[in-house]
Motif scaffolding. Structure first.
Motif, PDB file in Angstrom:
ATOM      1  N   SER A 134       0.823  -1.258  -0.078  1.00  0.00           N
ATOM      2  CA  SER A 134      -0.195  -0.051   0.115  1.00  0.00           C
ATOM      3  C   SER A 134       0.768   1.415   0.451  1.00  0.00           C
ATOM      4  O   SER A 134       0.607   2.197  -0.140  1.00  0.00           O
ATOM      5  N   LYS A 135       1.985   1.243   0.854  1.00  0.00           N
ATOM      6  CA  LYS A 135       2.671   1.863   0.326  1.00  0.00           C
ATOM      7  C   LYS A 135       4.289   2.900  -0.505  1.00  0.00           C
ATOM      8  O   LYS A 135       3.969   3.610  -0.449  1.00  0.00           O
ATOM      9  N   ALA A 145       0.758   0.741  -4.026  1.00  0.00           N
ATOM     10  CA  ALA A 145      -0.250   2.065  -4.173  1.00  0.00           C
ATOM     11  C   ALA A 145      -1.311   0.904  -3.061  1.00  0.00           C
ATOM     12  O   ALA A 145      -1.837  -0.429  -3.533  1.00  0.00           O
ATOM     13  N   PRO A 146      -2.316   1.439  -2.208  1.00  0.00           N
ATOM     14  CA  PRO A 146      -3.259   0.811  -1.009  1.00  0.00           C
ATOM     15  C   PRO A 146      -5.006   0.241  -2.239  1.00  0.00           C
ATOM     16  O   PRO A 146      -4.978  -1.056  -1.649  1.00  0.00           O
ATOM     17  N   GLY A 147      -4.652   0.889  -3.604  1.00  0.00           N
ATOM     18  CA  GLY A 147      -6.498   0.605  -4.380  1.00  0.00           C
ATOM     19  C   GLY A 147      -6.262  -0.964  -4.726  1.00  0.00           C
ATOM     20  O   GLY A 147      -7.288  -1.423  -4.862  1.00  0.00           O
ATOM     21  N   ARG A 153      -5.210  -3.183  -2.345  1.00  0.00           N
ATOM     22  CA  ARG A 153      -5.375  -4.033  -1.197  1.00  0.00           C
ATOM     23  C   ARG A 153      -4.809  -5.351  -1.146  1.00  0.00           C
ATOM     24  O   ARG A 153      -4.570  -6.587  -0.652  1.00  0.00           O
ATOM     25  N   ALA A 211      -8.737   5.133  -7.707  1.00  0.00           N
ATOM     26  CA  ALA A 211      -8.448   4.164  -7.961  1.00  0.00           C
ATOM     27  C   ALA A 211      -7.185   3.118  -7.389  1.00  0.00           C
ATOM     28  O   ALA A 211      -7.703   2.254  -6.643  1.00  0.00           O
ATOM     29  N   LEU A 212      -6.241   3.788  -7.506  1.00  0.00           N
ATOM     30  CA  LEU A 212      -5.063   3.411  -6.549  1.00  0.00           C
ATOM     31  C   LEU A 212      -5.127   3.864  -5.034  1.00  0.00           C
ATOM     32  O   LEU A 212      -4.119   3.465  -4.293  1.00  0.00           O
TER      33      LEU A 212
END
Lengths: 440, 440
Positions: free
Chosen positions: A254-255, A258-260, A262, B78-79
């Protein structure tokens, strides 16, 4: 609130199912952070509250082409259920990521999860009976405290200073709890670029922390989402690098990506990992095949180490601007000066209350997270977390200026009515109320 | 096994953390289905075991273009992290999907989840204290039984017949449990194209089931992943359509679109939905923004109703072939003939044991799910679930032929040694051991 700091069961006569909830549901209450998400979404507010990474710095075209390649070459697999443990290719690549922090694990012991938050939830589900004690730094990650409460754990905080968790405090806390006959299940720790405190556990303390836990048969749950986001020196080797059998390690994309998507993971001792897979399958059957395959393709194609370097540059600049602005506009406060991660921990004079001050701050169009969110025991009232990860440098400068208006207004008000200057207060020895001596 | 059918705590001296697990961890054991996933992945085996939808029937190009559009127009959103409740656009579209089954809800009361399995997990977490009773059909979905065990619920089965759950059996079971002072938290039911039984709850029974639960203040947890996959007549209106306040409804895109995105949802009474969001945020912070946005874009662009029609055609043909092949090769067994969904429930003569027979079946290159997986109390030994969703019609014919070889081999063996013909056994009145009278 009940005496142990757990909110009482919420609900009322308007809810016909009020009497039917499980006891653990009483631990579910809206956090300060949650309420702030709504506030922070208003465009005129400079939010120093959230922990959103700056995903606009990502190579979007490369991510799109990774998706296209996954769908073109393995579409039906990406759209299908997968294994509960996660796809093997990605688990192999996760070993490469962890190797950067000195960790050498087996692909068999990696379990991917719906963000590392899910792994945190599942480990807690596996280990915590109601009333069990979880040790955590003071302060600690608000989302972890929430999970622990949802399984009816008692979170006991252990003091930290500018070198991270204090071994002697850990030793004393364990002895004290054991003396009371309490059952301590694990130590939850964020050794690197701590959320929210912004400090890093010193290398020389790491073996000592591990030894204390080993002697007391306490599992370590090491949460390390920010480890690769250092500004100068890399973080010391992970606790997991020093003790494969005594540590469950949590990592996240996520860091660093990207957290999107998951996508996070746990690396666990073999027997624990076995149960973790069963718990994961029970909770969600399997993590998203598509998300995992896109992350895997991205790791295979992109120069992801260089991308992390780019993130480091962005975040370092923002942190520098924030610390500089704090020095310029709020010299009467104290703050940590992190060497990585997303957060600065600010300590105000004791008469100020960051939670009470928040509505005034929002009126001035700046948001932060009150310090109480990061304690299970009501502490943190005169502290706050400021995040520099998402706002631009200009926004950070504006935000700190607005924050100064609010803080100075509060101090003036107190000064007027109390007739005593706020700066005359002696510093408190507690990390919550005073910053580490050499940080500012 | 302990006396109540829950497996004893697993683990051994090789696991240094053996003594530290929570009590609920003892409910986690590898299911028959899980072991079969490994078997089923060998290409030479015809697997009638899994519940994988036939995603190759999807318009892959349209899914790719949905992804591209999402990334091009809303990439950073989205991300990024999203809201714990799920994105509003998708929740609006979910209302349209549910309207096809007579449900009229508010977008405020929809919570998206990591597959509907996660919503099932969270509802259980919200309502179940150890020892609480959950009522479920006999048989019931293996993944639900697993979740319920993981929260230390006692699952009590209620008899069903070819019209679904039997109201009188529900009434008697509740009265019996109440007489024992047991605390019943909810009725878990799959009214449409039941997994594994393949039957549908008759329209005229629905108000009666609801009334029984209302009178007894028992929440209904309605799980409806297959509702739109009918072969002839649409399923009757959902239970939720008849009672908005007494039902938590679970829906999924895993069967009507693709499981690889892990997007499902719950529609709950307002107060329950409030807690559900908090539980979801605690468990995973937020569901995948990217997955939700791709599903949303697909629903906005594709003729998704027509795509579901295509799925119906594929599955109906496969079901017809399976039932025909059973009639040809295994006339001595009984089976349900579903009007939708993925599964046929097969009942063998009582002296056969589907779990013991499974290794022989795998040797003959066919796999199924033993009936015991679908009971919390050890029943189901002479039953099995056959799924027709994933294999082609040719594979189904081959698979049933192989199954016949195994079953007939077992029967011959028993015949030889027992000196008594298997077909002379009287049918049992239990759904588990005999099929509904008019289905075969």
């Amino acid at each position: 609130m009940t005496t142990d700091g757990v909110p009482e069961r919420t609900g009322n006569n308007l809810d016909p199912w009020y009497a039917n909830y499980a006891e653990r549901a009483s631990g579910l209450s809206a956090s300060e952070v949650r309420a702030l998400f709504a506030v922070a979404s208003r465009p005129e507010v400079v939010s120093l509250a959230g922990g959103m990474p700056f995903v606009s710095a990502l190579p979007q075209e490369l991510i799109v082409s990774s998706m296209e390649k996954v769908m073109r070459e393995q579409g039906p697999t990406a759209l299908q259920y997968g294994s509960g443990q996660g796809i093997p290719e990605l688990r192999e690549q996760i070993l490469d990521v962890m190797a950067l922090e000195g960790i050498h694990g087996s692909v068999d012991n990696v379990v991917t999860s719906t963000g590392s938050q899910q792994a945190l939830d599942l480990v807690t589900k596996l280990f915590i009976d109601p009333g069990d004690v979880i040790l955590a730094e003071a302060p600690s990650y608000v989302g972890a405290i929430g999970v622990f409460r949802s399984y009816q754990a008692n979170v006991v905080h252990v003091a930290m200073d500018d070198q991270g968790l204090i071994p002697e405090a850990l030793r004393q806390t364990i002895a004290h709890l054991r003396g009371q006959g309490r059952r301590i299940k694990f130590l939850y720790t964020i050794p690197n670029f701590h959320n929210p405190a912004g400090v890093t556990l010193a290398a020389e303390r790491r073996p000592e922390i591990i030894e204390i836990c080993r002697q007391n048969e306490i599992l370590i749950l090491e949460d390390n989402p920010y480890g690769l986001l250092h500004f100068d020196e890399p973080a010391p080797d992970a606790l997991r690098a020093l003790d494969p059998e005594g540590v469950v390690y949590l990592g996240s994309f996520s860091k660093t990506l990207a957290p999107g998507f998951r996508v996070g993971w746990a690396l666990a001792p073999h027997a624990v990992r076995e149960k973790l897979i069963l718990a994961a399958e029970s909770a969600i059957l399997s993590p998203s095949s598509f998300s995992q395959m896109v992350v895997s393709e991205y790791l295979a194609t992109a120069d992801w180490r260089e991308q992390i370097d780019r993130f480091r540059g962005v975040y370092r600049e923002r942190k520098d601007v924030m610390v500089e602005a704090l020095g310029e506009h709020l010299p009467q406060l104290s703050w940590t000066n992190p060497n990585g991660g997303f957060y600065v921990w600010v300590t105000m004079p004791e008469m100020l209350d960051s939670k009470q001050m928040l509505p005034r701050a929002v009126k001035e169009l700046v948001a932060y997270t009150p310090g109480t969110a990061f304690f299970a025991d009501g502490r943190g009232r005169h502290a706050m977390r400021l995040s520099f990860c998402y706002p631009t440098t200009d926004q950070i400068r504006v935000g700190i200026r607005r924050l100064a208006t609010v803080v100075n207004g509060e101090l003036d008000l107190l000064d007027t009515f109390a007739g005593t200057g706020p700066l005359s207060l002696p510093p408190s020895p507690d990390f919550d109320s005073a910053p580490p001596s050499d940080l500012k």
